[in-house]
Structure formats: C-alpha cells, structure tokens
Design a protein around this motif. Structure first.
Motif, PDB file in Angstrom:
ATOM      1  N   LEU A 406      31.509  55.149  38.392  1.00 57.13           N
ATOM      2  CA  LEU A 406      30.309  55.849  37.952  1.00 57.13           C
ATOM      3  C   LEU A 406      29.851  55.390  36.572  1.00 57.13           C
ATOM      4  O   LEU A 406      28.656  55.184  36.342  1.00 57.13           O
ATOM      5  CB  LEU A 406      30.560  57.358  37.939  1.00 57.13           C
ATOM      6  N   VAL A 407      30.778  55.239  35.661  1.00 54.33           N
ATOM      7  CA  VAL A 407      30.419  54.915  34.271  1.00 54.33           C
ATOM      8  C   VAL A 407      30.187  53.418  34.098  1.00 54.33           C
ATOM      9  O   VAL A 407      29.333  52.990  33.322  1.00 54.33           O
ATOM     10  CB  VAL A 407      31.511  55.438  33.308  1.00 54.33           C
ATOM     11  N   GLN A 408      30.953  52.607  34.810  1.00 57.14           N
ATOM     12  CA  GLN A 408      30.801  51.150  34.814  1.00 57.14           C
ATOM     13  C   GLN A 408      30.883  50.523  33.426  1.00 57.14           C
ATOM     14  O   GLN A 408      30.101  49.637  33.076  1.00 57.14           O
ATOM     15  CB  GLN A 408      29.493  50.766  35.527  1.00 57.14           C
ATOM     16  N   THR A 409      31.818  51.027  32.658  1.00 56.56           N
ATOM     17  CA  THR A 409      32.168  50.400  31.386  1.00 56.56           C
ATOM     18  C   THR A 409      33.596  50.820  31.081  1.00 56.56           C
ATOM     19  O   THR A 409      34.163  51.679  31.760  1.00 56.56           O
ATOM     20  CB  THR A 409      31.213  50.841  30.255  1.00 56.56           C
ATOM     21  N   LYS A 410      34.184  50.239  30.066  1.00 55.65           N
ATOM     22  CA  LYS A 410      35.578  50.548  29.757  1.00 55.65           C
ATOM     23  C   LYS A 410      35.680  51.968  29.244  1.00 55.65           C
ATOM     24  O   LYS A 410      35.156  52.286  28.181  1.00 55.65           O
ATOM     25  CB  LYS A 410      36.133  49.569  28.717  1.00 55.65           C
ATOM     26  N   ILE A 411      36.380  52.813  29.985  1.00 49.68           N
ATOM     27  CA  ILE A 411      36.517  54.208  29.570  1.00 49.68           C
ATOM     28  C   ILE A 411      37.973  54.623  29.446  1.00 49.68           C
ATOM     29  O   ILE A 411      38.262  55.747  29.028  1.00 49.68           O
ATOM     30  CB  ILE A 411      35.804  55.151  30.558  1.00 49.68           C
ATOM     31  N   PHE A 412      38.909  53.744  29.810  1.00 48.77           N
ATOM     32  CA  PHE A 412      40.337  54.072  29.681  1.00 48.77           C
ATOM     33  C   PHE A 412      40.976  53.180  28.637  1.00 48.77           C
ATOM     34  O   PHE A 412      40.583  52.033  28.446  1.00 48.77           O
ATOM     35  CB  PHE A 412      41.045  53.901  31.024  1.00 48.77           C
TER      36      PHE A 412
END
Length: 413
Positions: A406-412
């Motif tokens: 959903l976010v399609q960027t580094k979130i972790f």
C-alpha cells in the motif's frame, strides 16, 4: 551394485530439483524472467510508437490532368497542349498536433504507471508466497517430528493390544492423534505445492525453491516495525502508491484529451501551388491555392462534451481512491499492530519451555510417569499450539507485506 547406483541417481535428481534461494535471489529471477512483466513492458514501447505517430503530419497531395479530347483538332488525349498539376499540403491549425502529441505522451506515463502497478502486485505475490512456503515447511518439519514418535508408539500399542496387554480403547486414542497429524500433513503438503507452483510462475525457475532464511533472520524480520504512525503511512501512500498516482494522472490525461478534442473544432488550412498550361487566364500560369472548411458549426462538439464528462468522472474516482487508500492503510496498520503485539507477548522463553515440556512429556510417558490420557491430551494441545504459532508468524509477515504494497516505499527498519 546396479541397484545402489540407481538409488544414487534418484537421490541426486531429487536434490537437484530443490534450489536454495534467498528472497533477493528470487527478486532478481523475478525481474529477469517474469513473463507478465516482460509482456507489460511492450505497452510502454507501444506508447512510444503512438508518440512517434502523433508527430507525423499528413502527406502532401499531388494531382494533375491532361486533355481528354481536343474538339478543335478532334484529337484524344492531347497532352501536348492542355495539361496541369497541383501540390497541396494540409496545415493543422489551433495547436492540434501539439495537443495530440501531449496526449500521447500522457498515455505513455499511464503505461509506465500501469507497469509499476503490475510490478508491485507481482512482487507482493512473490514475497507472500516465499514466506508462506518458509513457514509451511517449518510446520511440516514439526508434524513429521510428532508423527515419527506417534507412529512408533502406535505400532507398539497395536502389538500389545493384540496380546491383550493394553485395551483397544488406548490403541484407538493413539490412532486418532496419528490420523489428525496425517491429515495436517496432507493439508500442509497441498499448501506447499501451491506455493511452489506460484513461485515457479513468478520467478521463471522450474526447480522447487527452498527458502534460504536462518532462524535468526526470521526472528529479526518479525521484530521489525514501520517508520512512523498510521498518519505518516497514509501520507507516504498518497505520495507513492501507483494505483492512486494512476488515477491522478488520468485526470491530467482527460484534460489533455479534452484540449485536443476542442482544438479539432478549429478549421485546418489546405495550401498549395498549381501549374496550368493553357486553360487558365494566362498560358503556363502558376497559381497559389488556399482552402479552408467553412465553420458553420462545431463538427467535434460531441467529443468535446464527452471529454469534459471524463474529467469530472476521473476527479470523483480520485476522491474515492484517496479515501479508499487511506482507509486501507489505516486498517492494514492496525491489523499489523495487533498481530505484532500478540506475537510479542509470546516470549522466546515460552517457546523454549513448550519444546522442553514436549521432550519431558515424551520421556515421562516412556518411563510410565504419565498416563495415556494425560499424554494424548498434551499431544493434541501441543499440535494445535505449534501450528498456531507458525500461523501467527506467517500472518504477521503477510501484514507487513500488505503495508509495503500500500505505501510502496521503505517503511520498515
């Protein structure tokens, strides 16, 4: 000797059919071999061809004439005294070509976003199937471990039951646990086959893939937490989600289309030169020709109106997509958070204690310190708990993958 050699060949072929791969290895194979991605790339090439076509003008037109019949000299096809020709070129007015080219370029941007959409969707499938396969294999190992002991125990009880040393009821009790374990194994093997087939299609690799993850790596992955809270994730999703960006680009695309259709109402010029040998005012005269349609009405007004409606439609779709995306991110984040907290409550010491109790129960049962009823009750509870823990870990990984999608960027971290 021949039988032994044949056995080695069978074992060797089985081993070569398994290929250990990290997730990054699968990613590399996926980007190089996935047929859906390779096919979708042609959409971008076709959009480039449309841009090229939009830049091409109409060809010049050339026409001519010769005399068919000379009534004075009574001659047919008297080309020597009466002939002429003309060359004309269509000149686009009102910025038609510029607008058509801009619309074609916008279509290419849409094609690129569609490729990004497909890439994200297929990558999500790749990650999901990879971790599904990993945890199903762990479940299979656990079931096989239990089956190995319970099958031996059941065989021993069948022998003693036949001799009358134990009751048939005790044998049946053990048999029910073995049947349940075998049923679990059938379900797990069915899942493994599905995940393996999916990975083959996604990566283009014909061998079965063996996930290459150490126990420490798996533990670390389960401990990862996303950057920021749900509001940060929503903001990043609106900035990066290809589905949402596609809808926004559709608004721009429909505006460019409307502008192009509006410009088609502007009359075009036909300009050219004409040579006439003898039928004009002068002999061998050269004339300038200009032609333009008479704009008595707007010939493209229906397409203009339709294009305006398309703009309004895409604007409403964008509003819906924004709300839908924000809602999905919030829901996915809360699901991940709940699963993370639930799994965090199960300490490593608790899992170790579960295995210690399992080993201790086996030992005490062998030594006669535990009754059959106590033993079978524990084995049933242990079977369910072990499978549930693996499912909890897998579901947490799926929730993290869903957030990434959903976010399609580094979130972790």
């Amino acid at each position: 000797m021949n039988k032994f050699a044949g056995l080695l060949i069978v074992v060797s072929s089985f081993l070569t059919a398994q290929q250990q791969m990290s997730l990054q290895d699968c990613e590399n194979a996926f980007q190089q071999n996935n047929l859906q991605l390779l096919a979708e790339q042609y959409s971008i090439s076709m959009a480039d061809a449309d841009i090229l076509q939009a830049k091409i003008w109409e060809l010049p037109q050339m026409s001519g004439y010769i005399n068919a019949y000379n009534p004075e000299d009574k001659r047919f096809l008297d080309a020597g005294r009466a002939k002429g020709f003309e060359v004309t070129q269509l000149i686009y007015m009102g910025g038609k070509k510029k607008n058509e080219i801009a619309f074609a370029k916008s279509n290419k941007e849409l094609a690129q976003l569609q490729f990004s959409q497909l890439l994200v969707e297929l990558r999500t499938q790749l990650h999901t199937n990879y971790y599904n396969l990993y945890y199903e294999k762990l479940k299979l190992e656990n079931i096989d471990k239990q089956l190995g002991y319970m099958n031996d125990l059941l065989k021993a009880y069948k022998v003693q039951s036949a001799k009358g040393n134990v009751s048939l009821k005790d044998e049946v009790r053990l048999q029910s646990i073995v049947i349940q374990l075998k049923n679990d194994k059938v379900g797990i093997n069915k899942n493994l086959l599905e995940f393996e087939q999916n990975l083959k299609v996604l990566t283009g690799i014909t061998e079965n893939i063996e996930p290459e993850i150490s126990a420490d790596e798996a533990k670390q992955l389960l401990k990862e937490q996303p950057f920021g809270d749900s509001e940060d994730l929503k903001r990043k999703a609106l900035e990066n989600n290809a589905d949402y960006l596609f809808i926004l680009k559709m608004i721009d695309n429909s505006k460019l289309y409307a502008q192009w259709q509006k410009s088609l109402n502007v009359p075009d010029l036909n300009i050219g030169a004409e040579y006439d040998q003898a039928s004009g005012t002068f002999n061998n005269e050269i004339n300038l020709k200009v032609g333009i349609p008479i704009p008595l009405w707007k010939s493209n007004r229906g397409n203009v109106a339709r294009a305006k409606f398309a703009i309004s439609q895409n604007e409403k779709n964008a509003e819906f997509q924004k709300l839908n995306l924000e809602t999905k991110v919030e829901s996915a984040f809360q699901i991940w958070k709940t699963q993370f907290e639930q799994l965090s409550e199960i300490r490593t010491a608790d899992l170790n204690n579960l295995d210690l109790v399992y080993e201790g129960m086996l030992k005490n049962f062998r030594n006669g310190n535990v009754s059959l009823i106590e033993f079978t009750d524990f084995m049933e509870s242990y079977r369910q708990t072990a499978l549930q823990i693996y499912d909890m870990k897998n579901e947490l990984m799926e929730s993290a993958i869903r957030l990434n999608q959903l976010v399609q960027t580094k979130i972790f971290y």
